[in-house]
Write an enzyme that holds these catalytic residues in place. Structure first.
Site, PDB file in Angstrom:
ATOM      1  CG  HIS A 390      -1.857  -1.126   1.308  1.00 34.15           C
ATOM      2  ND1 HIS A 390      -2.401  -1.563   2.492  1.00 34.15           N
ATOM      3  CD2 HIS A 390      -2.356  -1.931   0.346  1.00 34.15           C
ATOM      4  CE1 HIS A 390      -3.207  -2.586   2.258  1.00 34.15           C
ATOM      5  NE2 HIS A 390      -3.181  -2.834   0.966  1.00 34.15           N
ATOM      6  CG  ASP A 626       1.170   2.004   4.012  1.00 34.73           C
ATOM      7  OD1 ASP A 626       1.620   3.097   4.400  1.00 34.73           O
ATOM      8  OD2 ASP A 626       0.055   1.884   3.477  1.00 34.73           O
ATOM      9  CB  SER A 627       5.389  -1.932   7.392  1.00 40.28           C
ATOM     10  OG  SER A 627       6.489  -1.069   7.475  1.00 40.28           O
ATOM     11  CG  HIS A 628       0.171  -2.111   5.056  1.00 39.81           C
ATOM     12  ND1 HIS A 628      -0.852  -1.193   4.841  1.00 39.81           N
ATOM     13  CD2 HIS A 628       0.495  -2.000   6.377  1.00 39.81           C
ATOM     14  CE1 HIS A 628      -1.123  -0.562   5.968  1.00 39.81           C
ATOM     15  NE2 HIS A 628      -0.313  -1.036   6.916  1.00 39.81           N
ATOM     16  CD  GLN A 629       6.426  -5.452   4.270  1.00 36.76           C
ATOM     17  OE1 GLN A 629       6.053  -4.297   4.086  1.00 36.76           O
ATOM     18  NE2 GLN A 629       7.095  -5.818   5.356  1.00 36.76           N
TER      19      GLN A 629
END
Length: 702
Positions: A390, A626-629
């Site tokens: 994201h 984001d850290s939404h990987q």
């Protein structure tokens, strides 16, 4: 070692000799016992290790993140199997930086070390992305938690399910929303997140503004716009602000609220009996001292569980295509071997799950051979590809008015344990002028943006300086239109075959410009439309925030506030021109990203093209991945619908890397859902799907 086929590694502690193949790991020790003749064998055998510390497990889980912690807990509870969970980090259960919600904001940091957990290698892997040409060559560090709970240990703990639409339209058969909703419910009842009930004037003003916009969009007859929810018909799905209003649930069980505006998010925080708060995340939910002792051994009916911390996994050892063991390195640099009886489950996250598979010989054979991986197991060039994330374009708004009135308007905006800095605001759909909205968007409501509001200046320090915005100003707030269907895809590759602590190569290019060719314009526009999709989304996100602010100016006055709102980042003048240009040029507005191709040499056309060019600077420098990987080992590419790694007999992936498509919002609920579903897949029975909602893990704060 000279013999490339088979060597002997002699264990100095036990004075025994074990077969060791250099086709697997280049590792050797002194030989204190006599050499024993060895016949060459192509099968990798156990590496040199201390046999006193040998472990054997039926199920070996690699990574104690959101999925791995849950998976270990419930496999141990519902089976008699021996479960071994390997985690590279620590438990941190007695670390207030982790357990105190305000520790996230640096409460316990020394003044000269005021860094967040996501920036601190004591708590997270520091995975720097390869130079991003779409963002002026920047190499952002994308946090990846290292410790019990993984990234749930280091993030704001915003728990978002994501709505029905993404699963029904973007996930494969067997993973539709009705297939997974009970697993989401399991995660929610296990964590028992809180919602902030502190009333904030600005949030109420914003909700009233969004309700007005929703009513206008419904009246317009447009089939698609960002506040239209097909599931709720001609009723704005916006939380009311009257005293008797009921909070709307963005995580409703049936997933209806794909588009919804609300006063507060769900935070992974619990209130204790003494009134204090504790962060509630995967680690202290599933691996606390009720279930695992300080030595990592399971307690009571969890006695089949063994948790090994400070265990950096090197690779999975295969015999043919069957996993027979796992190598890991302890904190002293000693290699250990864990024997596997049944299967290996990799839950190391979107960056490290594919790297473990690649080091183990599963991936693109051509590339793996070129860097020296010897034991090749299965040729699948898709391992590590399809990486999604994201992206968060950020806006800053200044509140004008008398200081006392500004203070009244911005009251109750401070971060506290129940909001972790966020004061709502909405899950939104596609902007009506987005040319890349799905073909069925006229009939199905997709979640496209997560709109979040927080106090202060939420842009990088250098952008604060360049824009003249002081973090100490008391009249600024941040609105973020997080693009949760961000178009770009990246990929992950190991750089070396034998150094597990090395950060892998992470390639992710965000905002690519389109360079015209000599082909006719009508042939170029479809290509340009896809190439420019990230920029198109970012600028339409800015317009959504601009519309919200303009409506808030009215609802603020209606609520008795003598203030006015002005966007100052990006510059209000540019956003004003963008908004007017969207009205003027309609569906083809985005053509002006390529002025030489659009061929409009009028002053108005040139000005609009210049506006788009100038605005393109802001998402490149004033936003972040984001850290939404996730999705780097996705279903259908690396794993099958049962999460089994294609080409292997007994290896699964059960974390967010297996996601078929990114969830509609913060990701840890989806990672946990995958872990919960994996429990039932492994055990062959719907234990978690049908587990009563009042049967939950007990928190232990000691």
């Amino acid at each position: 070692m000279k013999n490339k086929e088979c060597c002997k590694c002699y264990n100095p502690c036990e004075k025994i000799c074990v077969n060791y193949s250099t086709t697997d790991v280049a590792f050797e020790r002194p030989n204190p016992c006599k050499p024993i003749p060895c016949k060459p064998t192509p099968i990798p055998c156990d590496p040199c290790h201390n046999t006193k510390d040998n472990l054997t497990g039926d199920i070996v889980i690699i990574g104690a993140g959101a999925a791995g912690s849950l998976l270990a807990h419930y496999l141990a509870r519902f089976s008699n199997m021996k479960i071994i969970l390997l985690e590279a980090g620590h438990s941190h259960f007695n670390d207030p930086v982790v357990t105190d919600p305000m520790g996230f904001f640096g409460k316990y940091n020394p003044p000269n070390e005021n860094i967040s957990m996501s920036q601190n290698p004591s708590y997270s892997w520091q995975g720097a992305q390869e130079p991003n040409t779409g963002a002026y060559g920047n190499r952002p560090i994308i946090a990846h938690g290292m410790g019990f709970g993984g990234s749930t240990m280091i993030n704001r703990l915003n728990l978002v399910v994501g709505g029905r639409t993404v699963f029904d339209n973007d996930w494969p058969v067997g993973w539709k929303y009705d297939d997974v909703k009970n697993y989401f419910r399991r995660v929610l009842v296990d964590i028992n997140p809180v919602r902030d009930n502190t009333k904030a004037s600005i949030t109420s003003v914003a909700l009233d503004a969004l309700r007005i916009i929703a009513e206008q969009q419904i009246a317009s007859g447009e089939p698609v716009d960002f506040l239209l929810n097909k599931a709720t018909g001609n009723v704005p799905n916006v939380e009311k602000t009257t005293p008797d209003a009921v909070p709307l649930n963005l995580n409703d069980y049936e997933g209806v609220n794909s588009v919804v505006a609300f006063s507060s998010f769900y935070m992974g925080v619990n209130q204790l009996s003494d009134g204090n708060y504790i962060r509630k995340y995967a680690g202290n939910t599933y691996l606390n001292r009720n279930y695992v002792d300080e030595n990592g051994r399971g307690i009571g009916k969890f006695s089949g569980l063994r948790v090994v911390s400070d265990a950096v996994v090197d690779r999975i050892i295969f015999k043919g295509n069957r996993a027979v063991g796992v190598n890991y390195i302890d904190r002293e640099g000693i290699m250990h071997y864990v024997k596997v009886n049944k299967e290996v489950v990799v839950t190391s996250g979107a960056f490290y799950t594919p790297t473990i598979l690649q080091r183990s010989g599963i991936g693109d054979f051509t590339y793996l051979s070129s860097i020296g991986v010897k034991n090749l197991v299965y040729n699948n060039p898709l391992v590590g590809t399809g990486l999604k994330n994201h992206y968060s374009p950020v806006t800053i708004t200044r509140v004008h008015g008398e200081p006392s009135e500004v203070s009244r308007f911005l009251s109750n905006m401070a971060a506290n344990p129940t909001n972790m800095g966020f004061k709502g605001l909405a899950e939104l759909g596609f902007h009506r002028l987005d040319p890349n909205k799905p073909a069925n968007a006229n009939t199905v409501t997709y979640r496209k943006y997560q709109l979040m509001m927080t106090a202060g200046v939420g842009i990088p320090a250098e952008q604060q300086y360049l824009s003249g915005l002081s973090p100490s100003s008391n009249n600024l707030f941040t609105l973020i239109a997080d693009d949760i269907r961000f178009a770009p895809e990246g990929y992950i590759k190991i750089g070396t075959p034998n150094i597990p602590r090395d950060v892998p190569k992470i390639f992710f290019n965000t905002f690519v410009t389109y360079t015209p060719t000599s082909a006719p314009a009508d042939q170029q526009w479809p290509i340009a439309q896809k190439t420019l999709a990230p920029l198109i989304s970012a600028l339409l996100g800015y317009d959504i925030i601009y519309q919200t602010l303009m409506s808030m100016n009215q609802t603020a006055r209606d609520s008795g506030f003598q203030v006015s709102l002005e966007m100052v980042y990006p510059l209000n003048d540019l956003i004003y021109k963008l908004h007017n240009g969207l009205a003027t040029y309609g569906a083809n507005w985005w053509h002006y990203f390529v002025p030489t191709l659009v061929g409009d040499d009028t002053p108005a056309g040139r000005e609009f093209a210049d506006t788009l060019s100038k605005l393109s600077y802001y998402p490149r420098v004033g936003a972040h991945l984001d850290s939404h990987q996730g999705c780097s080992c996705s279903i259908g590419r690396t794993v099958d619908s049962n999460l089994k790694v294609i080409g292997t007999q007994n290896v699964r992936v059960a974390d967010l890397s297996a996601a078929a498509f990114p969830p509609g919002g913060n990701t840890w609920a989806t990672a946990s859902m995958i872990g919960a579903r994996a429990v039932d897949l492994i055990l062959g029975f719907p234990y978690l799907r049908d587990l009563p909602v009042n049967d939950v893990p007990i928190l232990n704060v000691n």
